[in-house]
Design an enzyme around this catalytic site. Structure first.
Site: not given
Ligand SMILES: *[C@@H]1O[C@H](CO)[C@@H](O)[C@H](O)[C@H]1NC(C)=O
Ligand SMILES: *[C@@H]1O[C@H](CO)[C@@H](O)[C@H](O)[C@H]1NC(C)=O
Ligand SMILES: *[C@@H]1O[C@H](CO)[C@@H](O)[C@H](O)[C@H]1NC(C)=O
Ligand SMILES: *[C@@H]1O[C@H](CO)[C@@H](O)[C@H](O)[C@H]1NC(C)=O
Ligand SMILES: *[C@@H]1O[C@H](CO)[C@@H](O)[C@H](O)[C@H]1NC(C)=O
Ligand SMILES: *[C@@H]1O[C@H](CO)[C@@H](O)[C@H](O)[C@H]1NC(C)=O
Ligand SMILES: *[C@@H]1O[C@H](CO)[C@@H](O)[C@H](O)[C@H]1NC(C)=O
Ligand SMILES: *[C@@H]1O[C@H](CO)[C@@H](O)[C@H](O)[C@H]1NC(C)=O
Ligand SMILES: *[C@@H]1O[C@H](CO)[C@@H](O)[C@H](O)[C@H]1NC(C)=O
Length: 418
Positions: A187, A354, A382
């Site tokens: 991320s 996601d 995610h």
């Protein structure tokens, strides 16, 4: 006779080199995502927001995330406040509060958020458990690079994170027979790693980095980052009030770094109120309308730290989930924004992604050029992707496969054990 000796010595030599090679994987360095690093604080305050908040602590203590501390959010949020001085261009902590990543270089700051409750707050735990079963060892060839996720790349430079990461990568390579490292990022950590690596010379990259594994990377930002600043984001954890974290989310410099990029969203309306429609290009106006003066001041510095995406000259393996409902836009049930935070959006438009980052942003990995490859996993979320066996297998293959030589590791056995 001569023959026997040479065969014997050959056996001895190969046995010894087998042993030494076995202990030498190419190193792996783990960089977590937004809110994914464990942070510690040390206090020496003269003021606190409530009588029950500590003002002093002689030793470093767990700050993020201590579920126990989170039960007193007034103290936690005040300690997590970060300030920007537009005159000096420098960031600072709350007065009397020192903050550092926990266990720099080790895995304590990247495996789980609340180290006392590892099962319910996992970060890289599944991956480190798998790699350890394959023979990796903490601080030998497996390292953690936790960081102050309130900051964008310019702030991380100021607090010495990039210098630390340079030292860590160089140490990992030198102490592992010169084998280049694999950097695994999740991320926000992918944008952090991109900033770090694009600041390095080609010679340094060739010697030190075999590839970047970029998991769930928001290359073009994410619509959910807007919600964090406007009304707060509780990451869909229903027991957390929607606006609990807003004081930090609406001031932290990492927020506007993650705003949707105009290039990828064009004229799509992302935020609607009665009187105004905001597109990605209107983000600065949005911050001003909400009187988020600090984020409005840092926006010009941070919004293009990684946009437009550069063509990179190191290998990038992008891996991400798709097929989950992901926020594409919000309707707020107010006439116009003002300085008081609105309630949660009355309507959320959904698209593919996601669950947190939109597909168009995840797929923007392509723009990094020929050295980038994309792999998606249907229905992986995610953060859930970090425990997804499909992903763990790919990462293990990349990490162990980048080794110069050594025994074959059976990935399937490894995963069954994990
Ligand atoms: C705490 O801060 C005060 C100034 O506010 C300073 O005089 C004192 O030395 C500090 N204490 C420690 C332990 O750093
Ligand atoms: C910003 O830094 C300058 C120079 O150090 C200082 O004079 C000023 O008071 C600071 N501003 C704030 C709001 O702290
Ligand atoms: C926060 O505190 C740490 C520890 O004192 C310091 O190293 C760091 O620079 C501070 N962060 C900011 C943004 O000033
Ligand atoms: C940098 O590394 C040192 C240990 O070498 C650690 O004490 C410090 O907290 C780290 N700071 C940052 C910003 O990573
Ligand atoms: C905002 O956009 C919506 C849908 O795109 C449209 O129906 C509405 O009229 C627009 N409102 C304003 C104030 O432009
Ligand atoms: C807007 O924010 C500034 C500080 O950032 C504050 O001084 C001011 O009072 C705020 N305006 C309103 C209308 O709340
Ligand atoms: C970033 O955007 C600012 C305006 O917001 C602009 O002045 C600056 O040149 C841009 N920097 C890059 C590297 O594109
Ligand atoms: C600010 O907006 C809220 C809705 O979020 C509204 O209830 C309030 O009346 C507005 N305040 C002013 C001064 O316009
Ligand atoms: C996707 O994942 C969700 C939650 O993990 C699950 O409820 C759903 O059944 C899955 N869908 C498919 C098509 O696998």
């Amino acid at each position: 006779m001569v023959h026997t000796i040479s065969i014997l010595s050959l056996l001895v030599v190969s046995f010894v080199s087998f042993l030494s090679v076995e202990a030498r994987f190419a190193p792996v360095i783990l960089v977590p995502g937004l809110a994914g690093s464990v942070l510690e604080a040390r206090l020496n305050r003269t003021e606190a927001p409530a009588w029950y908040c500590s003002k002093t602590s002689k030793t470093w203590r767990l700050l993020w995330l201590s579920l126990q501390e989170a039960a007193l959010p007034v103290c936690l949020l005040d300690e997590l406040a970060v300030f920007y001085n537009a005159t000096t261009g420098r960031y600072s902590n709350q007065t009397g509060v020192e903050i550092r990543p926990m266990d720099w270089g080790g895995l304590g700051g990247v495996e789980s958020l609340d180290p006392s409750l590892p099962q319910i707050t996992p970060v890289y735990k599944s991956l480190t458990e798998g790699l350890k079963k394959a023979g990796y060892a903490e601080r030998v060839d497996l390292f953690g690079a936790p960081y102050d996720f309130r900051l964008a790349a310019d702030g991380l430079e100021q607090v010495g994170f990039f210098q630390n990461l340079t030292n860590l990568v160089e140490h990992a390579v030198v102490s592992n027979e010169g084998q280049a490292a694999t950097i695994v990022a999740h991320s926000l950590g992918c944008l952090v790693s991109l900033s770090f690596l694009t600041g390095k010379s080609q010679e340094w990259l060739d010697k030190h980095v075999s590839s970047l594994v970029a998991i769930s990377a928001p290359w073009g930002g994410s619509v959910t980052a807007l919600k964090g600043s406007i009304s707060g984001d509780n990451f869909d954890i229903s027991i957390i009030p929607h606006d609990l974290l807003r004081p930090v989310q609406s001031t932290a410099p990492s927020g506007p770094w993650l705003f949707p990029s105009p290039k990828h969203w064009g004229d799509s309306v992302l935020v609607q109120t009665g009187k105004h429609n905001y597109t990605a290009k209107d983000a600065l106006q949005l911050l001003k309308d909400l009187n988020l003066t600090q984020q409005a001041a840092v926006y010009p510095r941070v919004h293009n730290l990684t946009y437009p995406l550069p063509k990179v000259n190191f290998k990038v393996h992008c891996m991400y989930g798709t097929g989950r409902d992901t926020d594409e836009g919000y309707v707020y049930d107010v006439d116009a924004f003002n300085a008081s935070a609105p309630s949660a959006p009355s309507k959320v438009m959904k698209g593919d992604g996601d669950g947190t980052v939109n597909t168009r942003s995840l797929e923007a990995c392509k723009e990094l050029g020929d050295k980038a490859t994309l792999k998606f996993f249907g229905n992986a979320s995610h953060t859930g992707i970090l425990a997804d066996k499909r992903l763990l297998k790919e990462v293990a293959i990349i990490a162990t496969g980048s080794r110069k030589s050594g025994p074959w590791v059976d990935i399937n056995t490894l995963l069954q054990q994990a």
